[in-house]
Write an enzyme that holds these catalytic residues in place. Structure first.
Site, PDB file in Angstrom:
ATOM      1  CG  ASP A 195     -25.008   7.619 -14.137  1.00 42.78           C
ATOM      2  OD1 ASP A 195     -26.073   7.081 -13.770  1.00 42.78           O
ATOM      3  OD2 ASP A 195     -23.958   7.510 -13.513  1.00 42.78           O
ATOM      4  CG  HIS A 336     -24.763  -0.852 -12.285  1.00 42.23           C
ATOM      5  ND1 HIS A 336     -24.290  -1.025 -11.001  1.00 42.23           N
ATOM      6  CD2 HIS A 336     -24.972   0.487 -12.431  1.00 42.23           C
ATOM      7  CE1 HIS A 336     -24.202   0.164 -10.407  1.00 42.23           C
ATOM      8  NE2 HIS A 336     -24.610   1.097 -11.240  1.00 42.23           N
TER       9      HIS A 336
HETATM   10 FE1  N7H Z   1     -24.617   3.116 -10.878  1.00 41.15          FE
HETATM   11  N1  N7H Z   1     -22.527   2.886 -15.227  1.00 41.15           N
HETATM   12  O1  N7H Z   1     -22.194   3.690 -16.023  1.00 41.15           O
HETATM   13  O2  N7H Z   1     -22.421   1.695 -15.483  1.00 41.15           O
HETATM   14  N2  N7H Z   1     -25.292   3.404 -12.781  1.00 41.15           N
HETATM   15  N3  N7H Z   1     -22.718   3.285 -11.526  1.00 41.15           N
HETATM   16  N4  N7H Z   1     -23.970   2.941  -8.945  1.00 41.15           N
HETATM   17  N5  N7H Z   1     -26.541   3.023 -10.209  1.00 41.15           N
HETATM   18  C1  N7H Z   1     -26.605   3.536 -13.145  1.00 41.15           C
HETATM   19  O3  N7H Z   1     -30.528   4.526 -14.355  1.00 41.15           O
HETATM   20  C2  N7H Z   1     -22.262   3.356 -12.830  1.00 41.15           C
HETATM   21  C3  N7H Z   1     -22.681   3.012  -8.522  1.00 41.15           C
HETATM   22  C4  N7H Z   1     -26.948   2.798  -8.895  1.00 41.15           C
HETATM   23  O4  N7H Z   1     -33.031   2.740 -10.493  1.00 41.15           O
HETATM   24  C5  N7H Z   1     -26.689   3.732 -14.555  1.00 41.15           C
HETATM   25  O5  N7H Z   1     -29.796   6.530 -13.873  1.00 41.15           O
HETATM   26  C6  N7H Z   1     -20.806   3.464 -12.825  1.00 41.15           C
HETATM   27  C7  N7H Z   1     -22.593   2.755  -7.101  1.00 41.15           C
HETATM   28  C8  N7H Z   1     -28.387   2.845  -8.805  1.00 41.15           C
HETATM   29  O6  N7H Z   1     -32.756   1.436 -12.197  1.00 41.15           O
HETATM   30  C9  N7H Z   1     -25.411   3.708 -15.048  1.00 41.15           C
HETATM   31  C10 N7H Z   1     -20.419   3.477 -11.512  1.00 41.15           C
HETATM   32  C11 N7H Z   1     -23.895   2.521  -6.688  1.00 41.15           C
HETATM   33  C12 N7H Z   1     -28.828   3.111 -10.095  1.00 41.15           C
HETATM   34  C13 N7H Z   1     -24.516   3.481 -13.927  1.00 41.15           C
HETATM   35  C14 N7H Z   1     -21.620   3.356 -10.712  1.00 41.15           C
HETATM   36  C15 N7H Z   1     -24.743   2.661  -7.852  1.00 41.15           C
HETATM   37  C16 N7H Z   1     -27.656   3.205 -10.949  1.00 41.15           C
HETATM   38  C17 N7H Z   1     -27.968   3.890 -15.387  1.00 41.15           C
HETATM   39  C18 N7H Z   1     -19.051   3.566 -10.910  1.00 41.15           C
HETATM   40  C19 N7H Z   1     -24.438   2.185  -5.317  1.00 41.15           C
HETATM   41  C20 N7H Z   1     -30.280   3.262 -10.536  1.00 41.15           C
HETATM   42  C21 N7H Z   1     -28.505   5.281 -15.347  1.00 41.15           C
HETATM   43  C22 N7H Z   1     -18.014   4.085 -11.515  1.00 41.15           C
HETATM   44  C23 N7H Z   1     -23.841   1.421  -4.458  1.00 41.15           C
HETATM   45  C24 N7H Z   1     -30.877   1.926 -10.912  1.00 41.15           C
HETATM   46  C25 N7H Z   1     -29.695   5.459 -14.464  1.00 41.15           C
HETATM   47  C26 N7H Z   1     -32.345   2.052 -11.233  1.00 41.15           C
HETATM   48  C27 N7H Z   1     -27.711   3.461 -12.298  1.00 41.15           C
HETATM   49  C28 N7H Z   1     -23.114   3.274 -13.977  1.00 41.15           C
HETATM   50  C29 N7H Z   1     -21.605   3.305  -9.337  1.00 41.15           C
HETATM   51  C30 N7H Z   1     -26.119   2.544  -7.831  1.00 41.15           C
HETATM   52  C31 N7H Z   1     -25.079   3.891 -16.531  1.00 41.15           C
HETATM   53  C32 N7H Z   1     -19.866   3.520 -14.010  1.00 41.15           C
HETATM   54  C33 N7H Z   1     -21.321   2.730  -6.259  1.00 41.15           C
HETATM   55  C34 N7H Z   1     -29.225   2.677  -7.555  1.00 41.15           C
END
Ligand code: N7H
Length: 481
Positions: A195, A336
């Site tokens: 992440d 996601h």
């Molecule tokens: Fe997310 N995951 O492990 O699945 N997220 N996220 N997120 N997220 C991202 O690109 C995760 C949550 C965003 O610019 C990655 O840095 C999990 C909320 C945004 O391409 C992974 C949870 C919100 C991005 C996860 C969670 C977001 C992003 C890839 C909750 C907003 C960047 C790593 C437990 C409302 C997207 C990365 C881009 C990336 C996960 C929550 C938003 C692996 C498990 C609540 C904007």
């Protein structure tokens, strides 16, 4: 002129951390006493300039250790930041309107918009949160460090400043304790995915963006700077934020539990390895990246761990390969990362995504899986993500992403396909007990029109609040005495 020493350190660079505590507090009724003590805390607040120094020290220490072939020296580094909710501003007697409806109402009242599950009691919606977050929280102190001991010591110092002697000026409501995962899972969240890869670069601050990393104007993250757009403000009558908001940022915090064995078992049960549709590939398509961090848009068929950790490669994509633009061949529309930052899905239509960008911080909490949890397939110990996002507007940034993108099955518009819910965080509160069904399209690359039913909950919100992280000058001149 912009001076990073005025901005709290977690926002633009991120406090370095192995352990991080979030101390949620209420201000005592003797507000004057609290404000005087707050003044004594200011020298302890870690600024952006200090975080840059600390990170340089950590890098130099690592380099030296590698040259000597030894383990790095122990660096006892610790950071402190502070932020206030609307309740906190009101308590302090700060009456200015911040110009953000979500911040103003508070996150508890915003849960119907965020789609959290819950029940209606006496005509009032109550989410399934832990009680601590159903009370008014005035603020949060963020305390980070290299280990448990450092953070505990700093927390004792912070509490000492506010509460030493006979006078209690700050009441601790709850401390959430985050810890980075051990060994090779460092930097990975509990489902196993790397992440913190994709963050916007901030203009005139992050001057060397990585390939594919978009630069946003400072106001997208910092209030009062170029590009700070107040949601709902009319061009002919622009809303003006209070002058002290300059160089502060809104902080959206969510206490999110993750059901890890349930997630793993779902992937196994829904995959079809005989047709090259492995559970790892399904997981990667739900997230938009492989566990290593490698984006499926660049590596649709197999993981590439070297690319996953390489900042020159791991963010250099736009969902616009000429051969598959507007298809889900490489990444489902509801994956996601595609839902939460659709890149060219919107930009190719002439819509800018600049004011939707957020900077994500936050930390994992809870233990690793036990053998019993793996064998039973059932979560028995609470674990997940203390999600933190900084943005110049909660209404434009965090709230919009969750409500209008992740929870909206029709987004992005890709007629005749209905993309479905964000596979990881999408929420449907239309159903009994505020939980409705979730599904998505495009999960199976061999049968993209098939709809995949998703479990109703594998990321479970149990609390949160919206805060404002003021600049150092604002803390000095407006918040403290
Ligand atoms: Fe997310 N995951 O492990 O699945 N997220 N996220 N997120 N997220 C991202 O690109 C995760 C949550 C965003 O610019 C990655 O840095 C999990 C909320 C945004 O391409 C992974 C949870 C919100 C991005 C996860 C969670 C977001 C992003 C890839 C909750 C907003 C960047 C790593 C437990 C409302 C997207 C990365 C881009 C990336 C996960 C929550 C938003 C692996 C498990 C609540 C904007």
């Amino acid at each position: 002129p912009f001076n990073p020493a005025n901005v709290q350190g977690d926002i633009l660079v991120g406090l370095p951390k192995k352990v991080q505590h979030y101390l949620f507090f209420q201000i005592d009724d003797d507000v004057t006493a609290f404000r005087k003590r707050l003044h004594l805390l200011i020298p302890l607040i870690t600024t952006t300039a200090q975080v840059q120094d600390d990170r340089a020290k950590i890098a130099a220490n690592k380099k030296k250790a590698a040259e000597l072939g030894k383990a790095p020296e122990l660096l006892r580094l610790s950071g402190v930041n502070i932020a206030f909710s609307q309740f906190g501003l009101t308590k302090l007697g700060i009456k200015d309107d911040m110009g953000d409806t979500a911040f103003k109402s508070g996150q508890l009242n915003d849960t119907p918009n965020l789609g959290d599950a819950g029940t209606t009691v006496n005509n009032k919606f109550v989410p399934n949160w832990i009680n601590a977050f159903k009370n008014q929280i005035h603020g949060v102190v963020i305390i980070s460090g290299d280990c448990d001991l450092t953070v505990a010591a700093t927390q004792a110092t912070v509490l000492g400043i506010f509460n030493i002697g006979v006078r209690i000026t700050l009441h601790e409501v709850l401390t959430l304790k985050g810890v980075v995962r051990p060994g090779d899972q460092k930097g990975h969240e509990h489902f196993g995915f790397l992440d913190g890869i994709s963050q916007p670069a901030v203009k005139d601050f992050d001057t060397k963006p990585n390939p594919g990393q978009e630069t946003v104007r400072q106001g997208v993250i910092l209030c009062g700077r170029e590009g700070d757009v107040v949601a709902g403000s009319k061009p002919e009558q622009p809303f003006v934020r209070p002058a002290w908001a300059l160089d502060g940022s809104f902080l959206a915090l969510r206490y999110l539990f993750q059901l890890v064995p349930e997630f793993d078992n779902f992937l196994k049960a829904s995959a079809d390895p005989t047709k090259d549709f492995t559970s790892d590939l399904l997981g990667a398509r739900l997230v938009g990246r492989w566990k290593s961090g490698a984006p499926v848009d660049l590596f649709p068929l197999a993981d590439n761990p070297d690319a996953g950790k390489d900042p020159l490669q791991n963010n250099n994509f736009r969902y616009d390969f000429p051969d598959d633009f507007k298809t889900q061949d490489r990444c489902p529309f509801a994956g996601h990362t595609r839902k939460t930052n659709p890149r060219n899905d919107l930009e190719s239509l002439g819509f800018s995504t600049e004011n939707r960008r957020i900077i994500r911080r936050g930390v994992q909490f809870g233990p690793e899986l036990t053998h019993e949890e793996v064998s039973s397939g059932k979560t028995q110990h609470g674990r997940g993500l203390i999600f933190v996002a900084y943005c110049g507007s909660i209404t434009n940034g965090f709230q919009f992403i969750q409500q209008s993108w992740a929870n909206n099955p029709g987004f992005p518009i890709q007629k005749p396909i209905t993309p479905g819910f964000d596979a990881i965080i999408g929420q449907n509160n239309q159903g009994p007990n505020g939980i409705g069904p979730r599904s998505m399209s495009g999960a199976n690359p061999n049968n993209q029109n098939a709809t995949l039913s998703l479990p109703t909950e594998w990321v479970v919100p149990k609390g949160g609040e919206y805060f404002f992280s003021p600049s150092i000058p604002a803390l000095r001149d407006t918040f403290s005495l």
